[in-house]
Enzyme design. Structure first.
Site, mmCIF file in Angstrom:
data_model
loop_
_atom_site.group_PDB
_atom_site.id
_atom_site.type_symbol
_atom_site.label_atom_id
_atom_site.label_comp_id
_atom_site.label_asym_id
_atom_site.label_seq_id
_atom_site.Cartn_x
_atom_site.Cartn_y
_atom_site.Cartn_z
ATOM 1 N N ASP A 1 -30.037 34.794 19.841
ATOM 2 C CA ASP A 1 -29.974 35.645 18.659
ATOM 3 C C ASP A 1 -30.585 34.912 17.472
ATOM 4 O OD1 ASP A 1 -28.743 37.625 20.072
ATOM 5 O OD2 ASP A 1 -26.803 37.460 19.071
ATOM 6 N N ASP B 1 -22.360 51.771 19.997
ATOM 7 C CA ASP B 1 -23.529 52.040 19.155
ATOM 8 C C ASP B 1 -24.250 53.280 19.667
ATOM 9 O OD1 ASP B 1 -23.058 49.619 17.868
ATOM 10 O OD2 ASP B 1 -24.516 48.525 19.082
ATOM 11 N N GLU C 1 -21.400 34.322 23.841
ATOM 12 C CA GLU C 1 -21.840 34.041 22.465
ATOM 13 C C GLU C 1 -20.694 33.418 21.670
ATOM 14 O OE1 GLU C 1 -23.294 36.641 18.579
ATOM 15 O OE2 GLU C 1 -23.745 37.362 20.607
ATOM 16 N N ASP D 1 -20.726 35.162 7.709
ATOM 17 C CA ASP D 1 -21.828 35.477 8.627
ATOM 18 C C ASP D 1 -22.817 36.411 7.926
ATOM 19 O OD1 ASP D 1 -23.397 35.834 10.836
ATOM 20 O OD2 ASP D 1 -21.899 36.908 12.021
ATOM 21 N N MET E 1 -30.945 44.067 27.098
ATOM 22 C CA MET E 1 -29.585 43.533 26.986
ATOM 23 C C MET E 1 -28.638 44.616 26.497
ATOM 24 S SD MET E 1 -27.167 42.441 24.522
ATOM 25 C CE MET E 1 -27.827 41.655 23.044
ATOM 26 N N ASP F 1 -26.292 36.947 8.522
ATOM 27 C CA ASP F 1 -27.263 37.689 9.337
ATOM 28 C C ASP F 1 -28.535 38.033 8.563
ATOM 29 O OD1 ASP F 1 -25.785 37.652 11.656
ATOM 30 O OD2 ASP F 1 -24.889 39.619 11.352
ATOM 31 N N HIS G 1 -24.236 31.564 13.675
ATOM 32 C CA HIS G 1 -22.897 31.142 14.075
ATOM 33 C C HIS G 1 -22.734 29.628 14.061
ATOM 34 C CE1 HIS G 1 -22.089 35.214 16.268
ATOM 35 N NE2 HIS G 1 -22.279 35.340 14.964
ATOM 36 N N HIS H 1 -24.454 47.804 21.717
ATOM 37 C CA HIS H 1 -23.070 47.857 22.166
ATOM 38 C C HIS H 1 -22.837 49.253 22.732
ATOM 39 C CE1 HIS H 1 -23.037 44.989 18.742
ATOM 40 N NE2 HIS H 1 -22.137 44.331 19.434
ATOM 41 N N GLU I 1 -26.403 31.971 18.653
ATOM 42 C CA GLU I 1 -26.901 32.686 17.467
ATOM 43 C C GLU I 1 -27.073 31.712 16.312
ATOM 44 O OE1 GLU I 1 -25.341 35.870 14.189
ATOM 45 O OE2 GLU I 1 -25.200 36.491 16.291
ATOM 46 N N ASP J 1 -30.777 39.433 15.663
ATOM 47 C CA ASP J 1 -29.450 39.951 15.339
ATOM 48 C C ASP J 1 -29.239 39.753 13.844
ATOM 49 O OD1 ASP J 1 -26.907 40.866 15.280
ATOM 50 O OD2 ASP J 1 -26.079 39.407 16.670
#
Length: 389
Positions: free
Chosen positions: A247, A59, A183, A257, A90, A259, A222, A56, A219, A289
């Site tokens: 993802d 980030d 997404e 979520d 990306m 992850d 998700h 991002h 993802e 991710d």
């Protein structure tokens, strides 16, 4: 460790700065790990064998950085990329952390915030392209509601469409070699997020001015959060030519979520996903991710990253075994057996074909008696995954 399970550049394994750089904070607890700089993360990813790093905008460059600070950060980051050979496939924009986006970015009721979201995204696109990104992901973390009393879903959809049309034109006007990937997520952090599934995103894309520039970034977590079959959504995206990015992580159905490390929860689902990607020849990034457990130290974070890639490669090997297994393939041939008697009815409609099909006499009881050995096939799949075949 088998050489077969050692990641190579052609695997296109990527991680985000926010993944291995996650400090272990959650809504109920403070960080458990020291933060790593973007340069340190690039070197960590090179150490574990990754191919690429994604980010991002914030980030990499803090939201309140001065232009001089921004340039210094980017120079240092580019040097780390050059030194390690790590690439940036990306990039994306953080449109969900800052309080300005508390009611959304492109879909908020406030036109000043919508304009600021475009402003921020254009600069972030410039940054991504500068560092080599070819795909730009849009996750609308705040694009939704807790109550429909406060916002019209029709207006929100119109504003989101206008934003994406504006940004695709920006990309074209600047001559950038960049495509967008949307997404989907059903909820969290908003009570309900607009365009909650990959299928909803695919339908929305067809309403844009430049649908050819826009695909999806499904993802695992998700779709799984909502109890849906992730593979089916990936297949739909692939069939439409819209699987621009993916993802990979893992998730328990019905939870927040999580992850988790890829393959950590639903191993059979992960297997069929890997098999699909390999069978159809998906050539994009395989982006993890995911986050290490909050209990992990830095050494365990590295083990987490290696584990994501190693599990994918093991499942890739298992997919090849599945495709080469004589008993499994024999069962599939039995399931898919076709004696050719329906060939005249296949394909496109014609009046003659419709009339012939209506006149055909089917043996309905026989259709209901035909066995389909899915239990045997599934058991063989389980045994293959358990390593006894």
């Amino acid at each position: 460790m088998s050489e077969m399970y050692t990641p190579k550049p052609e695997n296109k394994f990527t991680f985000g700065l926010w993944t291995v750089g996650n400090v272990g904070r959650d809504p109920f607890g403070e960080p458990t790990r020291d933060p790593l700089s973007p340069v340190e993360i690039v070197h960590l990813l090179a150490e574990v064998g990754a191919w690429g790093v994604n980010f991002h905008d914030n980030d990499l460059v803090p939201i309140d950085a001065t232009p001089a600070q921004r340039d210094k950060i980017v120079i240092d980051f580019q040097k780390a990329l050059n030194d390690t050979g790590i690439v940036v496939p990306m990039a994306t924009t953080n449109l969900f952390t800052d309080p300005a986006f508390r009611d959304g970015a492109f879909t908020t009721n406030d036109p000043k915030v919508r304009a600021y979201a475009l402003h921020k995204t254009m600069y972030a696109i410039d940054l991504g392209v500068e560092l080599g990104a070819k795909t730009y992901v849009f996750w609308g973390g705040r694009e939704g509601t807790e109550t429909d009393a406060g916002k019209s879903p029709l207006d929100a959809g119109k504003w989101f469409r206008e934003a994406l049309n504006f940004l695709t034109e920006y990309v074209l006007d600047n001559g950038y070699d960049l495509k967008f990937a949307l997404e989907a997520k059903p909820n969290e952090p908003r009570g309900d997020i607009y365009l909650a599934t990959t299928g909803a995103m695919l339908g929305f894309i067809e309403t844009l001015d430049h649908p050819e520039m826009v695909g999806v970034n499904p993802e695992v977590a998700h779709e799984t959060m909502a109890g849906l079959n992730f593979l089916h959504h990936v297949a739909q995206a692939w069939d439409r030519g819209k699987l621009f990015h993916i993802d990979l992580n893992d998730q328990s159905i019905g939870r927040y979520d999580q992850d988790f490390r890829f393959g950590a929860v639903n191993l059979k689902s992960a297997f069929f996903l890997v098999k699909f990607l390999e069978d159809v020849g998906y050539d994009g990034s395989r982006h993890f991710d995911a986050h290490a457990y909050r209990s992990s130290d830095l050494a365990d974070v590295k083990a987490f990253a290696r584990g994501c890639m190693r599990t994918y490669l093991i499942l890739k090997e298992k997919a090849a075994q599945f495709n080469a297994d004589g008993e499994i393939q024999s069962l599939l041939a039995e399931i898919l057996a076709d004696d050719g008697s329906m060939d005249d009815f296949k394909g496109h409609y014609s009046p003659a074909k419709a009339a012939a099909l209506k006149a055909h006499a089917f043996d309905r009881p026989a259709l209901g008696r035909r066995g389909q050995p899915y239990e045997r096939l599934d058991q063989l799949t389980v045994e293959l995954l358990l390593g006894v075949r």
